[in-house]
Design a protein around this motif. Structure first.
Motif, PDB file in Angstrom:
ATOM      1  N   THR A  66      26.388 -45.548  14.277  1.00  9.83           N
ATOM      2  CA  THR A  66      25.403 -44.797  13.491  1.00  9.83           C
ATOM      3  C   THR A  66      26.030 -43.570  12.836  1.00  9.83           C
ATOM      4  OG1 THR A  66      24.706 -43.593  15.478  1.00  9.83           O
ATOM      5  CG2 THR A  66      23.479 -45.599  14.914  1.00  9.83           C
ATOM      6  N   ASN A  67      27.349 -43.572  12.704  1.00 12.86           N
ATOM      7  CA  ASN A  67      28.043 -42.454  12.064  1.00 12.86           C
ATOM      8  C   ASN A  67      27.612 -42.351  10.603  1.00 12.86           C
ATOM      9  OD1 ASN A  67      30.088 -40.851  10.762  1.00 12.86           O
ATOM     10  ND2 ASN A  67      31.337 -41.131  12.591  1.00 12.86           N
ATOM     11  N   THR A  68      27.294 -41.145  10.152  1.00 11.25           N
ATOM     12  CA  THR A  68      26.840 -40.961   8.773  1.00 11.25           C
ATOM     13  C   THR A  68      27.889 -40.285   7.901  1.00 11.25           C
ATOM     14  OG1 THR A  68      25.797 -38.851   9.363  1.00 11.25           O
ATOM     15  CG2 THR A  68      24.431 -40.836   9.492  1.00 11.25           C
ATOM     16  N   ASP A  69      29.105 -40.054   8.439  1.00 10.35           N
ATOM     17  CA  ASP A  69      30.157 -39.387   7.669  1.00 10.35           C
ATOM     18  C   ASP A  69      30.815 -40.357   6.688  1.00 10.35           C
ATOM     19  OD1 ASP A  69      29.675 -37.059   9.050  1.00 10.35           O
ATOM     20  OD2 ASP A  69      31.240 -37.443  10.544  1.00 10.35           O
ATOM     21  N   TYR A  70      31.416 -39.777   5.665  1.00 11.07           N
ATOM     22  CA  TYR A  70      32.120 -40.551   4.655  1.00 11.07           C
ATOM     23  C   TYR A  70      33.617 -40.567   4.953  1.00 11.07           C
ATOM     24  CZ  TYR A  70      34.835 -41.121   0.392  1.00 11.07           C
ATOM     25  OH  TYR A  70      35.773 -41.500  -0.520  1.00 11.07           O
ATOM     26  N   VAL A  71      34.200 -41.736   4.886  1.00  9.35           N
ATOM     27  CA  VAL A  71      35.648 -41.889   4.999  1.00  9.35           C
ATOM     28  C   VAL A  71      36.056 -42.980   4.030  1.00  9.35           C
ATOM     29  CG1 VAL A  71      37.601 -42.429   6.494  1.00  9.35           C
ATOM     30  CG2 VAL A  71      35.632 -41.233   7.429  1.00  9.35           C
ATOM     31  N   SER A  72      37.242 -42.822   3.412  1.00  7.37           N
ATOM     32  CA  SER A  72      37.746 -43.837   2.498  1.00  7.37           C
ATOM     33  C   SER A  72      39.242 -43.978   2.719  1.00  7.37           C
ATOM     34  CB  SER A  72      37.454 -43.444   1.052  1.00  7.37           C
ATOM     35  OG  SER A  72      37.957 -44.405   0.154  1.00  7.37           O
ATOM     36  N   ALA A 355      18.296 -53.963   3.745  1.00  7.25           N
ATOM     37  CA  ALA A 355      17.002 -54.195   4.389  1.00  7.25           C
ATOM     38  C   ALA A 355      16.482 -52.930   5.061  1.00  7.25           C
ATOM     39  CB  ALA A 355      17.113 -55.321   5.411  1.00  7.25           C
ATOM     40  N   GLU A 356      17.363 -52.215   5.745  1.00  6.65           N
ATOM     41  CA  GLU A 356      16.973 -50.947   6.369  1.00  6.65           C
ATOM     42  C   GLU A 356      18.210 -50.079   6.526  1.00  6.65           C
ATOM     43  OE1 GLU A 356      17.055 -51.454  11.136  1.00  6.65           O
ATOM     44  OE2 GLU A 356      15.294 -52.299  10.152  1.00  6.65           O
ATOM     45  N   ALA A 357      17.980 -48.793   6.817  1.00  2.81           N
ATOM     46  CA  ALA A 357      19.080 -47.835   6.898  1.00  2.81           C
ATOM     47  C   ALA A 357      20.120 -48.276   7.916  1.00  2.81           C
ATOM     48  CB  ALA A 357      18.534 -46.455   7.256  1.00  2.81           C
ATOM     49  N   GLY A 358      21.394 -48.103   7.551  1.00  4.48           N
ATOM     50  CA  GLY A 358      22.475 -48.464   8.444  1.00  4.48           C
ATOM     51  C   GLY A 358      23.805 -48.109   7.827  1.00  4.48           C
ATOM     52  N   ARG A 359      24.864 -48.348   8.573  1.00 10.72           N
ATOM     53  CA  ARG A 359      26.207 -48.046   8.096  1.00 10.72           C
ATOM     54  C   ARG A 359      26.859 -49.341   7.595  1.00 10.72           C
ATOM     55  NH1 ARG A 359      29.519 -43.857   8.311  1.00 10.72           N
ATOM     56  NH2 ARG A 359      31.781 -44.202   8.205  1.00 10.72           N
ATOM     57  N   PHE A 360      27.301 -49.315   6.324  1.00 12.10           N
ATOM     58  CA  PHE A 360      27.874 -50.494   5.692  1.00 12.10           C
ATOM     59  C   PHE A 360      29.238 -50.167   5.116  1.00 12.10           C
ATOM     60  CE2 PHE A 360      23.307 -50.972   5.674  1.00 12.10           C
ATOM     61  CZ  PHE A 360      23.131 -52.273   6.109  1.00 12.10           C
ATOM     62  N   GLY A 361      30.108 -51.162   5.077  1.00 13.06           N
ATOM     63  CA  GLY A 361      31.453 -50.973   4.554  1.00 13.06           C
ATOM     64  C   GLY A 361      31.819 -52.039   3.545  1.00 13.06           C
ATOM     65  N   LEU A 362      32.651 -51.659   2.590  1.00 12.83           N
ATOM     66  CA  LEU A 362      33.210 -52.579   1.612  1.00 12.83           C
ATOM     67  C   LEU A 362      34.730 -52.485   1.663  1.00 12.83           C
ATOM     68  CD1 LEU A 362      31.019 -52.100  -1.611  1.00 12.83           C
ATOM     69  CD2 LEU A 362      31.193 -54.179  -0.230  1.00 12.83           C
ATOM     70  N   SER A 363      35.393 -53.578   1.386  1.00 13.46           N
ATOM     71  CA  SER A 363      36.850 -53.564   1.276  1.00 13.46           C
ATOM     72  C   SER A 363      37.273 -54.635   0.287  1.00 13.46           C
ATOM     73  CB  SER A 363      37.506 -53.812   2.639  1.00 13.46           C
ATOM     74  OG  SER A 363      37.212 -55.106   3.115  1.00 13.46           O
ATOM     75  N   GLN A 420      30.631 -55.468   5.159  1.00 12.90           N
ATOM     76  CA  GLN A 420      30.402 -55.450   6.606  1.00 12.90           C
ATOM     77  C   GLN A 420      29.202 -54.583   6.952  1.00 12.90           C
ATOM     78  OE1 GLN A 420      33.527 -53.387   6.010  1.00 12.90           O
ATOM     79  NE2 GLN A 420      34.827 -55.124   5.480  1.00 12.90           N
ATOM     80  N   ASP A 421      28.479 -55.002   7.951  1.00 14.73           N
ATOM     81  CA  ASP A 421      27.460 -54.166   8.578  1.00 14.73           C
ATOM     82  C   ASP A 421      28.106 -53.599   9.834  1.00 14.73           C
ATOM     83  OD1 ASP A 421      25.417 -53.080  10.123  1.00 14.73           O
ATOM     84  OD2 ASP A 421      23.946 -54.558   9.474  1.00 14.73           O
ATOM     85  N   GLN A 422      28.448 -52.312   9.809  1.00 17.88           N
ATOM     86  CA  GLN A 422      29.168 -51.719  10.925  1.00 17.88           C
ATOM     87  C   GLN A 422      28.260 -51.413  12.105  1.00 17.88           C
ATOM     88  OE1 GLN A 422      31.535 -48.487   9.383  1.00 17.88           O
ATOM     89  NE2 GLN A 422      32.886 -49.899   8.298  1.00 17.88           N
ATOM     90  N   GLY A 423      26.959 -51.445  11.887  1.00 16.43           N
ATOM     91  CA  GLY A 423      26.037 -51.327  13.011  1.00 16.43           C
ATOM     92  C   GLY A 423      26.041 -52.573  13.869  1.00 16.43           C
ATOM     93  N   GLN A 424      26.266 -53.723  13.235  1.00 21.60           N
ATOM     94  CA  GLN A 424      26.361 -54.989  13.950  1.00 21.60           C
ATOM     95  C   GLN A 424      27.805 -55.386  14.234  1.00 21.60           C
ATOM     96  OE1 GLN A 424      23.574 -58.260  12.633  1.00 21.60           O
ATOM     97  NE2 GLN A 424      23.512 -57.014  10.771  1.00 21.60           N
ATOM     98  N   MET A 425      28.759 -54.698  13.597  1.00 16.82           N
ATOM     99  CA  MET A 425      30.173 -55.093  13.637  1.00 16.82           C
ATOM    100  C   MET A 425      30.293 -56.549  13.180  1.00 16.82           C
ATOM    101  SD  MET A 425      31.765 -52.393  14.470  1.00 16.82           S
ATOM    102  CE  MET A 425      33.404 -52.823  15.023  1.00 16.82           C
TER     103      MET A 425
END
Length: 439
Positions: A66-72, A355-363, A420-425
């Motif tokens: 549930t981390n809300t910080d930005y990293v790239s 669908a709802e708030a969460g942490r998502f990643g793209l690569s 990726q959905d990082q909440g679900q890994m």
């Protein structure tokens, strides 16, 4: 017991990532003379081998990130680009089986099936929390284990039948201490059967008094056996799936069999599931209302056991495969905004359906073209952030210095685009050839 290689390498994420959001109005395209300008593009149509699903749903399990910080992150790459497609099916083989038994059953006697001589029998104590507290079964001294061929009367007058059977059928014994010195530290003890232990059924019995409710694992491995049970199973399964398609085959045999299956979840919960044959595939039927996973932290496991006879020999085999259960919680919209700087791609702005708030990643991997027309990798770019249905923009940023240093020319392409959905890994989508970057 054979331990399956984990699918974490297939599903592992690159780390905690996040990406910028930009709610500013979309900039108008600048004149080409300007060093910085933006252009809208559309992702290429997904191919049959891509993993893309636009239907999204809200996850039902608690997220683990549930981390809300930005990293790239940007990682330089070199050499001709080689696509790394996601592994959606896993194959495993087994020349062994295992039984979960209690201390009472071991004291009374457990039936074992062996299809060849010189099999290895291992007995491992296990932990049990059914009483509300962790109870770990005691180790078993191998000299207190008796193995006798069922239906065979031992020869001799002075010794008991069990003792004679043990002496004639067991070639060697290994204690828990000896196994621990070799790296197996689960208090197991093991017995190597002799060449006299011909194919058939045997009774394993422990004379050491055991706690009746204690839990043990009995593992029989027949190394080098021609009877191998192979399983092909999916590595990722939608959480609302009603069936799991499995392919089973027993080598050196075309006998019909009816497999038994169990579903083991990440927290250790085990449930029997029904298997139904459909064509050349077995369908594991998921009970109505049952979730394939009860936690996002970990994998679910399917365990299949087959018992049959081949050329008059009883054959028992168990094989396992792990998979990740996931909810398709987001998808990438095909329309993207590219930003260019001095004629080189600077970033791609994506918008997601969430669908709802969460942490998502793209690569993805940025490639260029060399003088021979080959696609050459320049960099891997990754980003992630906490997104909501109302704020769902995510950027992949490129390093223009790496592009210049590569000496590569257009067309530049974005390949291996993964969501990726990082909440679900969990990986939600993958597109091998996602975008041709045109000015």
């Amino acid at each position: 017991m054979h331990t399956l290689g984990k699918l974490a390498s297939v599903l592992a994420l690159s780390g905690l990532l996040s990406a910028c959001q930009d709610d500013a109005p979309t900039p108008e395209p600048q004149k080409e003379a300007s060093p910085l300008y933006a252009k809208g593009l559309t992702l290429t149509a997904p191919s049959d081998t891509d993993l893309v699903d636009s239907n999204i749903a809200s996850p039902t399990l608690a997220p683990i990130n549930t981390n809300t910080d930005y990293v790239s992150f940007i990682t330089p790459l070199y050499g001709e680009y080689q696509a790394s497609l996601p592994i959606l099916e896993q194959a495993s083989q087994s020349d062994e089986y295992w039984l979960n038994v209690t201390g009472a059953e071991l004291n009374a006697g457990v039936t074992l099936t062996m299809s060849q001589a010189a099999s290895l029998v291992r007995i491992a104590p296990r932990g049990d929390t059914s009483s509300g507290a962790l109870m770990h079964a005691e180790a078993i001294a191998p000299e207190r284990v008796q193995i006798q061929r069922i239906g065979q009367t031992p020869q001799g007058k002075a010794a008991s039948s069990s003792a004679i059977a043990t002496e004639s059928l067991v070639k060697s014994m290994v204690s828990a201490e000896a196994l621990a010195s070799a790296g197996l530290t689960d208090d197991s003890s093991a017995l190597q059967m002799s060449e006299k232990a011909t194919p058939g059924e045997y009774r394993l019995q422990v004379s050491q008094p055991l706690t009746p409710s204690a839990s043990y694992l009995v593992n029989v491995k027949e190394k080098g056996s021609p009877y191998q049970l192979s399983l092909k199973a999916p590595t990722v399964v939608a959480a609302d799936a009603q069936t799991l398609g499995l392919k089973l085959a027993l080598s050196k045999s075309d006998n019909a069999f009816v497999p038994q299956a169990k579903l083991k979840q990440a927290d250790g919960e085990i449930q029997n599931i029904t298997m139904v044959k459909q064509g050349d595939t077995w369908q594991a039927q998921i009970p109505q209302g049952m979730q394939l996973a009860n936690s996002n932290a970990g994998f679910s496991e399917i365990e299949v056991t087959v018992q049959t006879q081949v050329d008059g020999r009883p054959v028992l085999r168990t094989v396992k495969s792990v998979f990740k259960s996931y909810v398709n919680s987001a998808s990438i919209k095909p329309e993207v905004l590219t930003v260019w700087d001095k004629g080189l791609p600077n970033q791609v702005n994506f918008e997601l359906d969430v669908a709802e708030a969460g942490r998502f990643g793209l690569s993805g991997v940025l490639t260029g073209t060399n003088a021979e027309g080959q696609k050459v990798a320049i960099m891997r770019t990754q980003a992630a952030n906490w997104l909501t249905p109302e704020s769902s923009k995510l950027k992949l940023i490129f390093d223009p210095k790496l592009i210049q240093a590569s000496g590569l020319q257009p067309p530049f392409e974005l390949n291996g685009l993964e969501l990726q959905d990082q909440g679900q890994m969990a990986r939600l989508s993958f597109q091998a050839n996602a975008l041709v970057l045109t000015r």
